[in-house]
Design an enzyme around this catalytic site. Structure first.
Site: not given
Length: 711
Positions: A247, A335, A337
């Site tokens: 990305e 992201e 987690n």
């Protein structure tokens, strides 16, 4: 008596309320804070689990055990054979060995862990972070055996643990995302093609990864090919999954994450943010909560998007949604987690919640006890990750050894230390080199940082290299204090690498005066044993050109042997201390300024090492005669390091790319060393022919071991 002083910088050896090491801050808050609603209460009548197994090691295993004890839950620890005497093993009610040192044969050995669960009849498993914490297959196997996984269900682990799938879900949940390729990259050629389409720079990272492993930034085609190779190897080694995605790399961003907490009844909260921008090699070093950068509107927007994503996957447990934030406060999903984060203590400090307790309650099926409006930001918390690393090598290459002396700074007010070591513990090549997480709390940021500075000065770690010098320099740096930080802070502030603290003229004189005073105090102690005494002026000459003299009683101002008047470069400094030379810590007052120092070593040749303002300085104290004679001593010739390649760290040789007789060019890869699951490419310092190769794939090497020689 006369002496000479030689000094120079060494490449390091090396809350709110006072608390005990075995307590979490939040468990103490209900006694003092007026916001009793937010303080964790441990209700003995609230039934959860009778026995819980922790599928982890080190500080996080200890952290989970502490909360379990407060909740009346018995604990089972697992360990490898080299961890048989580890702190988490001693803290647990039961402990079982699951295999040899390599993680694949112990802490990642699902079959062995499942066997321990059956043997001990554990009802639940807390995975901590890393290892199996985000492994869907492990959670599935637990569910099939009727054992509760302290974390989200397998669907959420799969959806959020896979960076490719999580990005697609984030888009559908209307969460801001980074432009990039939404599929799996097949090979290096495809990686180059995709990188060109996105536009450099790009981030190559493991789909199943985390903790900075399996991540590389690429600025051109060559770096993309190299990054693809290393990232896939690290991903396979750390997570058993070598899939990668690519990305756009957001240049100069902040790394800010939102802590979420959700139950099985559709309730979800965001527990404010954590600023995690101080990083090296994509791994966090210093964290704090809240962030200096966010305004209430941006905080709310990020929190609401994080909760929207959690609800989209029916998330239930504690989790963290990470964002990159640019200078205009635009934020992009990075992201999620699906586990407890390393840096969770700073959130606990400002909210009063025990996140481990909340995870256990949610896993048992209880609803959350709080509403979003109940979640406060009380004060400020800072966390420093204390590593067994040499910060003078690439901001931290691993160090191994035994903690010959270890003392946590718990005498400093408002300090929390989450650790899994004690004096005598071994730091090995097999696991992460973290020693502890050092957390300080204050009513505001300035207070928290001041306490962190004091805590770092009072932290005693001997036997391994450590990064306290780097941590201290970061928290006192003007840019950090002003909040002007990004993920590029370290390379921008230290473009030539970290060199330790640069002494001002006054600090240099303080150091020399302290060293001189230590020398004199030792001489006085020796004289007391011999029944002699000394008064008057003791002259010193410093090899860097300064002149020193120490004055001691009797004098008109009734100076004692605790008080010395030291003259350095014509400037007089009053130095006062108890001079307890057996203590690892010395509190010294120099002209009214208090300093905490550590004398790490000394020998009969006059060499001594002093930790001063976080950095270790090597000095030499000699009698005047010895100093004069030392001028005639030949100096050892320095090794021609351009013709040899030595291992900069302990680790395992993954690959060797050359053989005797090969011609190599400057910068060419010679071999790859893996340490603590990170792979490091070793390159030639000059163009030449390979004379000898002293290692092969699979070898274990120590720091300084000879790998390859060039003609």
């Amino acid at each position: 008596m006369a002496a000479a002083l030689r000094w120079g910088a060494a490449g390091g050896p090396r809350g709110l309320w006072t608390l005990l090491r075995c307590e979490t801050l939040c468990s103490r808050w209900c006694l003092i804070t007026p916001h009793k609603l937010y303080s964790s209460v441990y209700d003995p009548n609230e039934k959860t689990f009778e026995k819980l197994l922790i599928a982890n090691r080190g500080e996080i295993a200890c952290r989970v055990i502490k909360t379990c004890k407060k909740m009346g839950i018995k604990t089972v620890a697992i360990h490898s054979d080299v961890d048989a005497n580890a702190v988490h093993v001693k803290m647990a009610d039961e402990a079982v060995c699951v295999g040899p040192a390599p993680t694949s044969k112990s802490y990642l050995n699902m079959d062995a862990i499942m066997e321990v669960i059956k043997k001990t009849r554990a009802q639940a498993v807390h995975p901590g972070y890393g290892f199996l914490s985000e492994n869907r297959e492990f959670a599935r196997r637990l569910a099939s055996e009727g054992v509760t996984f302290i974390g989200p269900d397998t669907h959420a682990i799969q959806a959020m643990g896979d960076k490719i799938e999580s990005k697609l879900l984030a888009k559908n949940a209307k969460v801001n995302t980074i432009p990039g390729f939404d599929g799996v990259v097949k090979d290096a050629d495809e990686a180059v093609r995709i990188a060109r389409e996105i536009g450099y720079p790009v981030m190559i990272k493991a789909s199943a990864g985390g903790g900075g492993k399996g991540m590389r930034i690429a600025w051109d085609d060559e770096e993309t090919r190299e990054g693809f190779r290393f990232s896939s190897q690290e991903a396979a080694s750390s997570f058993g999954d070598d899939r990668l995605l690519i990305e756009k790399f957001i240049d100069n961003p902040r790394h800010i994450e939102i802590q979420v907490l959700a139950d099985k009844h559709g309730n979800a909260l965001w527990l404010n943010e954590r600023e995690c921008s101080i990083q090296r090699r994509n791994q966090k070093v210093v964290e704090e909560a809240p962030s200096t950068f966010l305004d209430p509107e941006t905080r709310r927007a990020m929190g609401e998007q994080a909760v929207a994503l959690a609800k989209a996957v029916k998330y239930s447990s504690a989790g963290t949604v990470e964002f990159l934030v640019d200078s205009s406060k635009n934020f992009y999903f990075l992201e999620m987690n699906t586990r407890l984060q390393v840096e969770h203590p700073v959130t606990e400090c400002i909210t009063g919640l025990d996140l481990v307790q909340e995870m256990i309650r949610v896993a048992k099926g209880y609803p959350l006890r709080h509403k979003q409006a109940d979640i406060p930001i009380n004060g400020w918390a800072v966390e420093c990750r204390v590593y067994a690393e040499d910060p003078y090598k690439s901001f931290g290459l691993p160090s191994i050894g035994k903690l010959s002396q270890y003392q946590e700074p718990l005498q400093v007010p408002s300090v929390r230390v989450d650790s899994g070591v004690q004096q005598g513990s071994d730091i090995s090549i097999f696991y992460d080199p973290m020693i502890s997480k050092l957390i300080t709390y204050g009513s505001n940021r300035a207070e928290a940082l001041k306490r962190m500075e004091e805590a770092l000065d009072n932290y005693v770690i001997r036997g391994v290299a450590h990064n306290i010098s780097l941590l201290r320099e970061v928290i006192v740096h003007p840019r950090f204090i002003q909040g002007e930080i990004s993920t590029k802070f370290l390379p921008e502030v230290y473009p030539d690498g970290f060199k330790g603290h640069k002494l001002t003229d006054l600090e240099r004189r303080e150091l020399l005066a302290t060293a001189a005073s230590l020398y004199v105090s030792e001489q006085l102690r020796s004289q007391r044993f011999l029944g002699t005494s000394s008064t008057g002026k003791i002259p010193f000459s410093c090899h860097d050109g300064c002149s020193c003299a120490a004055c001691l009683g009797p004098r008109k101002d009734k100076i004692t042997q605790k008080d010395l008047l030291v003259e350095v470069d014509g400037m007089k400094l009053n130095v006062t201390s108890e001079w307890n030379l057996a203590s690892p810590l010395l509190s010294v007052t120099i002209d009214g300024t208090q300093r905490t120092i550590q004398r790490l070593s000394r020998n009969a040749a006059g060499d001594t090492s002093i930790q001063f303002l976080g950095t270790v300085y090597k000095l030499q104290i000699l009698t005047k005669v010895a100093a004069e004679l030392s001028k005639y001593m030949p100096e050892k010739a320095a090794e021609d390091t351009s013709s040899v390649l030595r291992s900069p760290m302990p680790g395992a040789v993954v690959a060797v790319s050359v053989k005797p007789g090969d011609t190599v060019s400057e910068g060419q890869e010679i071999c790859v060393i893996e340490a603590m699951k990170m792979q490091n490419s070793m390159t030639a310092a000059k163009t030449g022919k390979v004379k000898a190769v002293h290692c092969k794939a699979g070898d274990t090497v120590g720091e300084g071991d000879l790998l390859v020689e060039l003609e």
